[in-house]
Design a protein around this motif. Structure first.
Motif, PDB file in Angstrom:
ATOM      1  N   ARG A   7       0.850  -1.186   0.000  1.00  0.00           N
ATOM      2  CA  ARG A   7       0.000   0.000   0.000  1.00  0.00           C
ATOM      3  C   ARG A   7       0.886   1.235   0.000  1.00  0.00           C
ATOM      4  NH1 ARG A   7      -1.910   3.130   4.118  1.00  0.00           N
ATOM      5  NH2 ARG A   7      -1.082   1.654   5.628  1.00  0.00           N
ATOM      6  N   GLY A  62      -2.666   5.568  -0.725  1.00  0.00           N
ATOM      7  CA  GLY A  62      -3.896   4.776  -0.684  1.00  0.00           C
ATOM      8  C   GLY A  62      -3.962   3.737  -1.781  1.00  0.00           C
ATOM      9  N   ASP A  63      -3.200   3.924  -2.866  1.00  0.00           N
ATOM     10  CA  ASP A  63      -3.188   2.950  -3.961  1.00  0.00           C
ATOM     11  C   ASP A  63      -2.447   1.692  -3.534  1.00  0.00           C
ATOM     12  OD1 ASP A  63      -4.519   4.668  -5.653  1.00  0.00           O
ATOM     13  OD2 ASP A  63      -2.719   5.287  -6.750  1.00  0.00           O
ATOM     14  N   ARG A  64      -2.804   0.597  -4.184  1.00  0.00           N
ATOM     15  CA  ARG A  64      -2.089  -0.665  -4.015  1.00  0.00           C
ATOM     16  C   ARG A  64      -1.180  -0.836  -5.227  1.00  0.00           C
ATOM     17  NH1 ARG A  64      -2.560  -3.025   0.906  1.00  0.00           N
ATOM     18  NH2 ARG A  64      -4.639  -2.813   1.719  1.00  0.00           N
ATOM     19  N   ARG A 144      -8.386   0.691  -5.435  1.00  0.00           N
ATOM     20  CA  ARG A 144      -7.728   1.071  -4.179  1.00  0.00           C
ATOM     21  C   ARG A 144      -8.035   0.101  -3.057  1.00  0.00           C
ATOM     22  NH1 ARG A 144      -6.899   7.132  -2.874  1.00  0.00           N
ATOM     23  NH2 ARG A 144      -5.960   7.797  -4.789  1.00  0.00           N
ATOM     24  N   GLU A 145      -9.135  -0.585  -3.118  1.00  0.00           N
ATOM     25  CA  GLU A 145      -9.537  -1.500  -2.055  1.00  0.00           C
ATOM     26  C   GLU A 145      -9.244  -2.950  -2.408  1.00  0.00           C
ATOM     27  OE1 GLU A 145     -10.511  -0.324   0.855  1.00  0.00           O
ATOM     28  OE2 GLU A 145     -10.228   1.657  -0.012  1.00  0.00           O
TER      29      GLU A 145
END
Length: 154
Positions: A7, A62-64, A144-145
């Motif tokens: 992350r 916040g990005d993976r 993002r999730e």
């Protein structure tokens, strides 16, 4: 190339700071109830590692992202961590036994283990500066999730 997801925590120009949660494969192992690694991970908990890396994917906090590290780097690092202290312990223990019997073997083994750990620390500091052994950002994940998934690719 071995891949792992992380992350993005911060971005500074062309560099990002990522957080990778250390994973254990204990849940997938049939010997998990009789293994010391499972016991340690249960009591020590999960810890994360933060790395600062160059980024060309445009990832934002916040990005993976998917990180990659060369298999050879992982294998050589693992061999150094596990084999160097053990080899130093055995060699110094044998030398101590030859010189002074059982007490020499005990003292020599302890001295060899300590010397092996000191060598490993210095060796690790040298390797930490080697860019060929650092993970690289391979790609940004679209969601993002996205759940964390870990795997190895050939």
């Amino acid at each position: 190339m071995i891949e792992e997801q992380a992350r993005v925590v911060e971005r500074h120009g062309d560099r990002i700071r990522v957080e990778v949660e250390r994973q254990s494969t204990c849940g997938q192992c049939s010997a998990r109830h009789g293994c010391g690694t499972e016991v340690l991970s249960r009591y020590l908990g999960r810890r994360s590692v933060r790395l600062e890396l160059d980024d060309t994917t445009g990832a934002e906090p916040g990005d993976r992202v998917v990180l990659g590290i060369a298999e050879a780097a992982l294998v050589s690092g693992s061999a150094a961590v596990y084999l160097a202290p053990l080899a130093a312990l055995a060699a110094a223990g044998l030398a101590g036994e030859t010189l002074a019997g059982e007490p020499g073997a005990i003292l020599g083994g302890l001295a060899g283990l300590v010397a092996g750990l000191f060598w490993l620390r210095r060796h690790g500091q040298r390797l930490a500066r080697d860019q060929r052994l650092m993970p690289v950002v391979l790609r940004r994940l679209p969601d993002r999730e996205a759940p964390l998934q870990f795997h190895s690719t050939s």
